[in-house]
Write an enzyme that holds these catalytic residues in place. Structure first.
Site, short mmCIF file in Angstrom:
data_model
loop_
_atom_site.label_atom_id
_atom_site.label_comp_id
_atom_site.label_asym_id
_atom_site.label_seq_id
_atom_site.Cartn_x
_atom_site.Cartn_y
_atom_site.Cartn_z
N ALA A 1 0.80 -1.22 0.00
CA ALA A 1 0.00 0.00 0.00
C ALA A 1 0.83 1.27 0.00
CB ALA A 1 -0.94 0.01 1.21
N GLY A 2 2.13 1.17 0.27
CA GLY A 2 2.95 2.36 0.44
C GLY A 2 3.22 3.11 -0.85
N GLN B 1 -6.26 -0.30 1.96
CA GLN B 1 -5.85 0.48 3.13
C GLN B 1 -5.88 1.95 2.71
OE1 GLN B 1 -1.76 0.22 4.38
NE2 GLN B 1 -2.24 0.70 6.52
N THR C 1 2.20 -0.97 9.34
CA THR C 1 2.10 -2.37 8.91
C THR C 1 1.04 -3.13 9.69
OG1 THR C 1 3.94 -2.86 10.41
CG2 THR C 1 4.48 -2.51 8.09
N LYS D 1 6.99 -6.60 -40.92
CA LYS D 1 5.91 -6.31 -39.98
C LYS D 1 4.67 -7.11 -40.37
CE LYS D 1 2.89 -3.42 -40.56
NZ LYS D 1 1.42 -3.42 -40.91
N HIS E 1 18.55 -8.55 -47.95
CA HIS E 1 19.03 -7.22 -47.58
C HIS E 1 18.12 -6.10 -48.07
CE1 HIS E 1 22.23 -9.38 -50.07
NE2 HIS E 1 21.32 -9.09 -50.94
N ASN F 1 2.31 -0.95 -48.64
CA ASN F 1 1.10 -1.52 -48.05
C ASN F 1 0.12 -0.47 -47.52
OD1 ASN F 1 3.09 -0.94 -46.08
ND2 ASN F 1 2.02 -2.22 -44.58
N TYR F 2 0.51 0.80 -47.48
CA TYR F 2 -0.32 1.82 -46.84
C TYR F 2 -0.65 2.93 -47.83
CZ TYR F 2 -1.72 5.21 -43.22
OH TYR F 2 -2.40 6.12 -42.45
N SER G 1 15.73 -7.06 -57.64
CA SER G 1 16.15 -5.96 -56.77
C SER G 1 15.44 -4.66 -57.12
CB SER G 1 17.65 -5.76 -56.89
OG SER G 1 18.34 -6.91 -56.44
#
Length: 460
Positions: A11-12, A73, A79, A350, A362, A385-386, A404
């Site tokens: 509780a402290g 408490q 205590t 991702k 790479h 993708n966006y 490539s």
């Protein structure tokens, strides 16, 4: 231990932490302080656990979850007052184990031994003690001629003889409930702080000549409490050494334990080698025979047998058996690599699945992509993708070859065995077995280079 309940005092506020976060929620080795205490209690065989909460109560409750019983408490009045709040929740338990929520180094075996000694000796109270080279600041254990505990003397009240005693009170107790609850009702706040102290219960038991025993912790480091950031770092270092030593004894090679950080929740198979600067966090599972690092962070990941991961950050990802990842790869949440996948330098993946035996060697970004088996992704390939509003999927089927510096504009599918020519921007599906070229035709202008050079020289 159905007749035993554990009460954890949490509780402290922990003012010396200088933090808005409750002290018991500060973290070392992948768990907050109080979670380490709860884990030790559970491994000692005590199923019913009560957490006394106060400062930041809802934050503590949310962090720990619904599996524990909570009592509030509202005012932190010591205590003894905190433990009294747990009386109703403790029910009919015959034995009450009391611990502090800021002692993360306690071992389950120590708690089990404390409970066994308490029962074997039929004690009313048993105190976990420790013998310290420098006991300054702690309450001293006073014993009578028969070795029984005669009381606890706080540092400020001790005379020179008592201050020389090296056995100290750790603040961890076993109580017989039949004595504990009536004694708590008798406590008075007769101190400068106006608080109810649990140590006064020990004094009441001694005055009534009840059997009060003490059990010394085998390792004084176990009882270290965390009150400030320096002690938090010290406890973290001790726990890190303990975790690493346990793994090495179980067959894991750690090249430099001092620079290897492994959470208590991580599992690692034998014959794995961990190089310096490696962080293994959360619920990470490493199967046998892997090689990790240097300079690698894995959080909530699974790594299959015999995989090698070097200079890589991977979060919430699955790496299958026999994979090679890195250097300088970034696997973001939702990434799955099947068996024998190669992910090379400066590759970011991702929310994608890469099929068995495929290679992404790479300079590539794959997002929301499904890659089949035996696929080769050429350097500089990007899945677009966006579109600014929504993320779209890309599918690359088995055996395809992506040249490539290609851009795959999602949503798009590259069929099995298809080939995408280098430098292409693919906006439409590529049928299986086809070759797609989507780039401007090269034009060579004879003599143009010489004329351009002469003009540059004239401009000087």
């Amino acid at each position: 231990m159905a007749d035993t309940v554990a009460v954890i005092l949490a509780a402290g506020q922990g003012k010396r932490m200088h933090s808005r976060r409750p002290k018991v929620l500060h973290r070392i080795a992948g768990r907050c302080l109080v979670e380490h205490v709860l884990a030790a209690v559970g491994e000692a065989g005590i199923k019913k656990q009560i957490v006394v909460i106060g400062h930041g109560a809802e934050e503590v409750r949310e962090a720990l979850g619904p599996e524990y019983t909570y009592v509030l408490q509202e005012q932190q009045l010591g205590t003894g007052h905190a433990l009294a709040r747990a009386r109703e929740a403790a029910g009919t338990a015959a034995t009450v184990l009391v611990l502090c929520g800021d002692t993360p180094l306690l071992r389950p075996a120590t708690l089990a031994r404390l409970l066994k000694e308490h029962r074997d000796r039929q004690a009313a109270v048993t105190i976990l003690t420790a013998v310290l080279d420098d006991p300054t600041g702690y309450g001293r254990i006073i014993r009578d001629g028969q070795g029984m505990v005669a009381g606890i003397v706080e540092e400020r009240d001790a005379n020179p003889v008592e201050k020389a005693i090296r056995e100290i009170n750790t603040g961890i107790y076993c109580f017989e409930a039949a004595y504990l609850w009536p004694f708590l009702e008798q406590l008075q706040p007769n101190n400068d702080q106006g608080e109810y102290y649990l140590t006064d219960v020990v004094g009441l038991a001694c005055r009534e000549n009840l059997p009060v025993q003490a059990v010394a912790a085998g390792d004084p480091e176990e009882i270290l409490g965390v009150n400030d950031r320096a002690q938090l770092a010290k406890a973290g270092a001790i726990l890190r050494r303990r975790i690493n030593m346990g793994l090495m004894q179980a067959g894991v090679t750690i090249i430099d334990p001092e620079t290897t950080y492994i959470d208590a929740t991580v599992r690692i198979g034998p014959d794995t080698i961990i190089y310096p600067g490696t962080f293994l966090e959360g619920n990470t599972i490493i199967e046998e025979g892997c090689s990790l690092g240097p300079g690698t962070t894995l959080r909530d990941c699974q790594v299959g047998k015999g995989s090698h991961v070097i200079h890589t950050v991977a979060l919430e990802s699955e790496i299958g058996p026999g994979c090679q990842v890195g250097p300088f790869a970034y696997l973001r949440p939702g990434t799955v690599l099947d068996a024998r996948v190669k992910v090379g330098d400066f590759v970011e993946i991702k929310a994608s699945r890469i099929g068995a035996g495929s290679k992404v060697p790479h300079l590539t970004y794959l997002g929301d992509t499904t890659v089949g088996t035996g696929v080769n992704i050429g350097a500089g390939t990007i899945t677009c993708n966006y579109d600014g509003e929504k993320k779209w999927p890309t599918v690359i089927e088995d055996g395809a070859f992506i040249g490539s510096n290609s851009n795959l504009v999602a949503p798009v599918r590259v069929g099995a065995g298809a080939l995408v020519g280098a430098g292409s921007t693919i906006t439409e599906d590529v049928p299986a077995g086809s070759m797609a070229l989507a780039r401007g035709r090269q034009v060579n202008l004879s003599g143009r280079s010489k004329k351009s050079s002469e003009k540059r020289q004239e401009k000087g």
